[in-house]
Structure formats: C-alpha cells, structure tokens
Design an enzyme around this catalytic site. Structure first.
Site, PDB file in Angstrom:
ATOM      1  N   GLU A 157      48.201  36.892  45.894  1.00  0.00           N
ATOM      2  CA  GLU A 157      47.211  37.988  45.941  1.00  0.00           C
ATOM      3  C   GLU A 157      47.827  39.124  46.745  1.00  0.00           C
ATOM      4  O   GLU A 157      48.310  38.908  47.857  1.00  0.00           O
ATOM      5  CB  GLU A 157      45.925  37.488  46.604  1.00  0.00           C
ATOM      6  CG  GLU A 157      44.947  38.595  47.056  1.00  0.00           C
ATOM      7  CD  GLU A 157      44.455  39.492  45.937  1.00  0.00           C
ATOM      8  OE1 GLU A 157      43.852  38.972  44.969  1.00  0.00           O
ATOM      9  OE2 GLU A 157      44.685  40.710  46.026  1.00  0.00           O
TER      10      GLU A 157
ATOM     11  N   TYR B 207      32.496  33.876  34.923  1.00  0.00           N
ATOM     12  CA  TYR B 207      33.881  34.335  34.907  1.00  0.00           C
ATOM     13  C   TYR B 207      34.822  33.304  35.528  1.00  0.00           C
ATOM     14  O   TYR B 207      35.818  32.892  34.930  1.00  0.00           O
ATOM     15  CB  TYR B 207      33.974  35.673  35.657  1.00  0.00           C
ATOM     16  CG  TYR B 207      35.377  36.197  35.754  1.00  0.00           C
ATOM     17  CD1 TYR B 207      36.145  35.928  36.880  1.00  0.00           C
ATOM     18  CD2 TYR B 207      35.939  36.927  34.726  1.00  0.00           C
ATOM     19  CE1 TYR B 207      37.448  36.392  36.980  1.00  0.00           C
ATOM     20  CE2 TYR B 207      37.240  37.389  34.809  1.00  0.00           C
ATOM     21  CZ  TYR B 207      37.986  37.120  35.943  1.00  0.00           C
ATOM     22  OH  TYR B 207      39.279  37.570  36.026  1.00  0.00           O
ATOM     23  N   GLN B 208      34.465  32.823  36.771  1.00  0.00           N
ATOM     24  CA  GLN B 208      35.379  31.917  37.483  1.00  0.00           C
ATOM     25  C   GLN B 208      35.569  30.602  36.733  1.00  0.00           C
ATOM     26  O   GLN B 208      36.678  30.076  36.634  1.00  0.00           O
ATOM     27  CB  GLN B 208      34.838  31.603  38.884  1.00  0.00           C
ATOM     28  CG  GLN B 208      34.328  32.777  39.679  1.00  0.00           C
ATOM     29  CD  GLN B 208      35.432  33.689  40.218  1.00  0.00           C
ATOM     30  OE1 GLN B 208      36.611  33.391  40.085  1.00  0.00           O
ATOM     31  NE2 GLN B 208      35.014  34.810  40.792  1.00  0.00           N
TER      32      GLN B 208
ATOM     33  N   ASP C  41      44.008  36.358  37.366  1.00  0.00           N
ATOM     34  CA  ASP C  41      42.661  36.841  37.661  1.00  0.00           C
ATOM     35  C   ASP C  41      42.800  38.223  38.295  1.00  0.00           C
ATOM     36  O   ASP C  41      42.686  38.388  39.510  1.00  0.00           O
ATOM     37  CB  ASP C  41      41.967  35.859  38.624  1.00  0.00           C
ATOM     38  CG  ASP C  41      40.654  36.417  39.131  1.00  0.00           C
ATOM     39  OD1 ASP C  41      40.151  35.904  40.155  1.00  0.00           O
ATOM     40  OD2 ASP C  41      40.147  37.382  38.531  1.00  0.00           O
TER      41      ASP C  41
ATOM     42  N   ASP D  76      39.473  36.432  45.834  1.00  0.00           N
ATOM     43  CA  ASP D  76      38.135  36.059  46.307  1.00  0.00           C
ATOM     44  C   ASP D  76      38.015  34.540  46.452  1.00  0.00           C
ATOM     45  O   ASP D  76      37.110  34.051  47.121  1.00  0.00           O
ATOM     46  CB  ASP D  76      37.066  36.611  45.346  1.00  0.00           C
ATOM     47  CG  ASP D  76      37.360  36.218  43.896  1.00  0.00           C
ATOM     48  OD1 ASP D  76      37.712  37.104  43.097  1.00  0.00           O
ATOM     49  OD2 ASP D  76      37.262  35.016  43.571  1.00  0.00           O
TER      50      ASP D  76
ATOM     51  N   TYR E 276      29.265  43.072  34.208  1.00  0.00           N
ATOM     52  CA  TYR E 276      30.412  43.857  33.743  1.00  0.00           C
ATOM     53  C   TYR E 276      29.905  44.811  32.681  1.00  0.00           C
ATOM     54  O   TYR E 276      29.170  44.403  31.781  1.00  0.00           O
ATOM     55  CB  TYR E 276      31.496  42.958  33.153  1.00  0.00           C
ATOM     56  CG  TYR E 276      32.238  42.118  34.162  1.00  0.00           C
ATOM     57  CD1 TYR E 276      32.900  40.982  33.766  1.00  0.00           C
ATOM     58  CD2 TYR E 276      32.281  42.468  35.515  1.00  0.00           C
ATOM     59  CE1 TYR E 276      33.592  40.198  34.688  1.00  0.00           C
ATOM     60  CE2 TYR E 276      32.953  41.694  36.438  1.00  0.00           C
ATOM     61  CZ  TYR E 276      33.613  40.572  36.019  1.00  0.00           C
ATOM     62  OH  TYR E 276      34.282  39.801  36.927  1.00  0.00           O
TER      63      TYR E 276
ATOM     64  N   ASP F  80      53.197  40.915  46.059  1.00  0.00           N
ATOM     65  CA  ASP F  80      53.240  41.318  44.650  1.00  0.00           C
ATOM     66  C   ASP F  80      53.727  40.140  43.799  1.00  0.00           C
ATOM     67  O   ASP F  80      54.766  39.537  44.097  1.00  0.00           O
ATOM     68  CB  ASP F  80      54.202  42.513  44.526  1.00  0.00           C
ATOM     69  CG  ASP F  80      54.291  43.030  43.096  1.00  0.00           C
ATOM     70  OD1 ASP F  80      53.945  44.185  42.851  1.00  0.00           O
ATOM     71  OD2 ASP F  80      54.688  42.228  42.212  1.00  0.00           O
TER      72      ASP F  80
HETATM   73  N1  JA2 Z   1      39.044  40.092  38.893  1.00  0.00           N
HETATM   74  C1  JA2 Z   1      37.746  39.815  38.380  1.00  0.00           C
HETATM   75  C2  JA2 Z   1      37.508  40.391  37.038  1.00  0.00           C
HETATM   76  C3  JA2 Z   1      37.549  41.880  37.034  1.00  0.00           C
HETATM   77  C4  JA2 Z   1      36.983  42.446  35.750  1.00  0.00           C
HETATM   78  C5  JA2 Z   1      36.547  43.833  35.976  1.00  0.00           C
HETATM   79  C6  JA2 Z   1      35.985  44.471  34.764  1.00  0.00           C
HETATM   80  N2  JA2 Z   1      35.306  43.899  33.787  1.00  0.00           N
HETATM   81  C7  JA2 Z   1      34.938  44.882  32.915  1.00  0.00           C
HETATM   82  C8  JA2 Z   1      34.208  44.876  31.734  1.00  0.00           C
HETATM   83  C9  JA2 Z   1      33.982  46.087  31.071  1.00  0.00           C
HETATM   84  C10 JA2 Z   1      34.475  47.257  31.596  1.00  0.00           C
HETATM   85  C11 JA2 Z   1      35.209  47.251  32.768  1.00  0.00           C
HETATM   86  C12 JA2 Z   1      35.432  46.048  33.427  1.00  0.00           C
HETATM   87  N3  JA2 Z   1      36.074  45.745  34.564  1.00  0.00           N
END
Ligand code: JA2
Length: 293
Positions: free
Chosen positions: A109, A64-65, A159, A89, A228, A140
C-alpha cells in the site's frame, strides 16, 4: 458540521453529482498522495473518501471486499501465496484470512495515512492487518514487484483507487505484464475494474491489454455497491497460462466448504457461490464490446 457532502463534476462520473448526508466530519487531511476524508453519514455508517471519491462505507463495503477477494481465491484449489496491491483499509485482508490454505499475504500500500485512518475509524476492516500471515510493505507496487521473484504468487488482488492519481500506473500495460510475471502458471489476478455503465472504454482497454498479456482466461464480473456512482463496480479476472485451466464461473474452491472449517470469523454478508456465478452474467452490450470473453 453536518449537511450534505456532494461530489460534482468528477471525471469519473461526468454530468452526474453524488451526495451523502453527513452527520459529522471525523478526519480530513492531505497525505503525500491524496486527500483523505472520513465522515459519519446518516445512512451508510462511516465513509472513507480519497480525493473526492468514495472508497468504502461501513454499510456496503462487504459487497466489494468479499467479491474482490473470493472471486479469485475460490477459483483455484489451494491458494497459498497472495499479494494485495493497494487495499490499505484492510478489508480485503480480512476476507483473504478466511482461506486456511493461504500461508503468506503480502500487501503493498503506497499511502500509510490510509492504513492509520482505517485502524482508527474502521477497526472492523483494519482487523485484516492482525492476521499473522500478513506482511505489510508501504510503498509503490511497481518497485515492490521489481524485487519479487517470478511466479511467486498464486493470486494477486489489485484493490486500487481510480486511475486518476496515485493508481494511474496500475492500469497500464507494463504493470499488467509485471503482474503476469509475478504469478505462477495458472495463477489468478483480480483487479477493481470500474463501472460498466460509466467506463466501458477504460474496461475495453484493460481487457484487450489483459487478453494479450494473460494467455489463460480473462473475464469481467460485477457487483452492486450502492455508494459507488452508477451503483455497480466491476472486477477483471485473469489467469496465466501453463497451469490447470481456470474456470472463473464455477468456483472450484467453494466458500461454503471453507465456512464450515472456520467458524470464529465474522460471517459473510454478500459473497456466496451463487453470487459468484451470477457476477459473470453480463449485459449484451458489454459482451459485444468485450473481446476474448
Ligand atoms: N479501492 C476501493 C474501490 C475504489 C472504487 C472507487 C470507484 N468506484 C466507482 C464507480 C463508479 C464511478 C467511480 C468510481 N470510483
């Protein structure tokens, strides 16, 4: 206590349950905005959870990062001024720091507890805050951008967590218009854009707003993140008009050239120029659903 941490019936994944085996609970408190939870899992290292939604795990955060940072930054020649919305983070900051053309990294953040918890439990992510180019703003992003000059940024990375809480306003039209104004002509935006398996309508809504707001190009990319729900996460990439056209699918500023330049940082674990190109290959149903691609 050890046992399973199971998440049922979250509106982000209706009808599904997701579970990780917990070895040890490390932190659990309510901030001004959300519940912040950290636990040691059996198979993914430490896990950060906000309001019952996994934000990152030590094992797969790299996907992700690295993608959310390098998809935009490798799509323009010499990114200089970068803004991160969310990202408390520190992981995205760690990735942006690889780009030696970058001179300023503003990060906005809203929840200070996320920053403090990351510094305590995820030092390999919070190291991002140590870079001298980083300017931290706790608050905000809508407020922050109200006082920011137009066209200041070459790249903006949103992010965020899911739009079911403090991040709700970050997927609405006014915010996308604010982002477009904060970017220079030919500047790029990359924001977290949910799961193509679970959130097609939300993605469609965001894409149609972006097609109207960003007259440059708009694309959707995705990556595999096993922790996820549905195992994937998407990224929305937009560029503003008036600058050199941005071809997101062919990195004009390939990371491999940068890597030779800066050896002392932790090496990449997920992103490379091939993964960059592959990330834009979409399933047919999505290509049909998604306008202006
Ligand atoms: N700030 C980091 C990324 C956050 C992503 C959170 C996330 N990613 C997902 C994938 C499927 C369903 C719900 C989800 N919630």
């Amino acid at each position: 206590k050890s046992g399973n941490v199971t998440y049922y019936n979250n509106p982000m994944w209706p009808g599904e349950a997701h579970s990780l085996k917990m070895e040890k609970l490390l932190f659990q408190e309510k901030s001004e905005y959300q519940e912040v939870l950290v636990f040691e899992s059996s198979s993914y290292g430490k896990v950060l959870v906000l309001d019952g939604i996994v934000q990152l795990t030590q094992k797969d955060e790299c996907a992700y990062q690295e993608m959310i940072a390098h998809l935009p930054l490798c799509s323009i020649k010499t990114p200089k001024n970068v803004l991160v919305v969310g990202g408390g983070d520190g992981g995205v900051l760690r990735e942006i720091a690889r780009h030696n053309s970058v001179e300023l990294i503003d990060i906005c953040e809203i929840d200070k507890m996320v920053i403090d918890v990351s510094k305590k439990f995820f030092p390999e992510l919070a190291i991002g805050f140590d870079d001298p180019r980083v300017q931290l703003h706790v608050g905000d992003a809508v407020e922050f951008l109200r006082n920011s000059p137009d066209g200041k940024y070459d790249a903006i990375i949103v992010d965020s967590s899911d739009p079911v809480g403090p991040a709700q306003e970050l997927v609405e039209r006014p915010f996308f218009e604010t982002l477009a104004t904060a970017l220079r002509p030919g500047g790029v935006l990359c924001n977290m854009a949910e799961s193509m398996w679970l959130h097609t309508h939300l993605i469609q809504d965001m894409l149609s707003v972006c097609c109207e707001t960003f007259k440059g190009s708009v694309h959707y990319a995705w990556a595999s993140v096993p922790t996820y729900p549905s195992g994937v996460i998407g990224f929305l990439l937009c560029s503003t008009e008036g600058g050199p056209p941005v071809d997101f699918q062919n990195p004009i500023n390939p990371i491999e050239q940068l890597e030779r330049a800066v050896q002392h940082r932790r090496e990449l674990r997920f992103y490379n120029s091939e993964m960059h190109r592959a990330a834009f290959a979409l399933p047919s149903y999505l290509r049909r659903e998604v306008p202006c691609l």
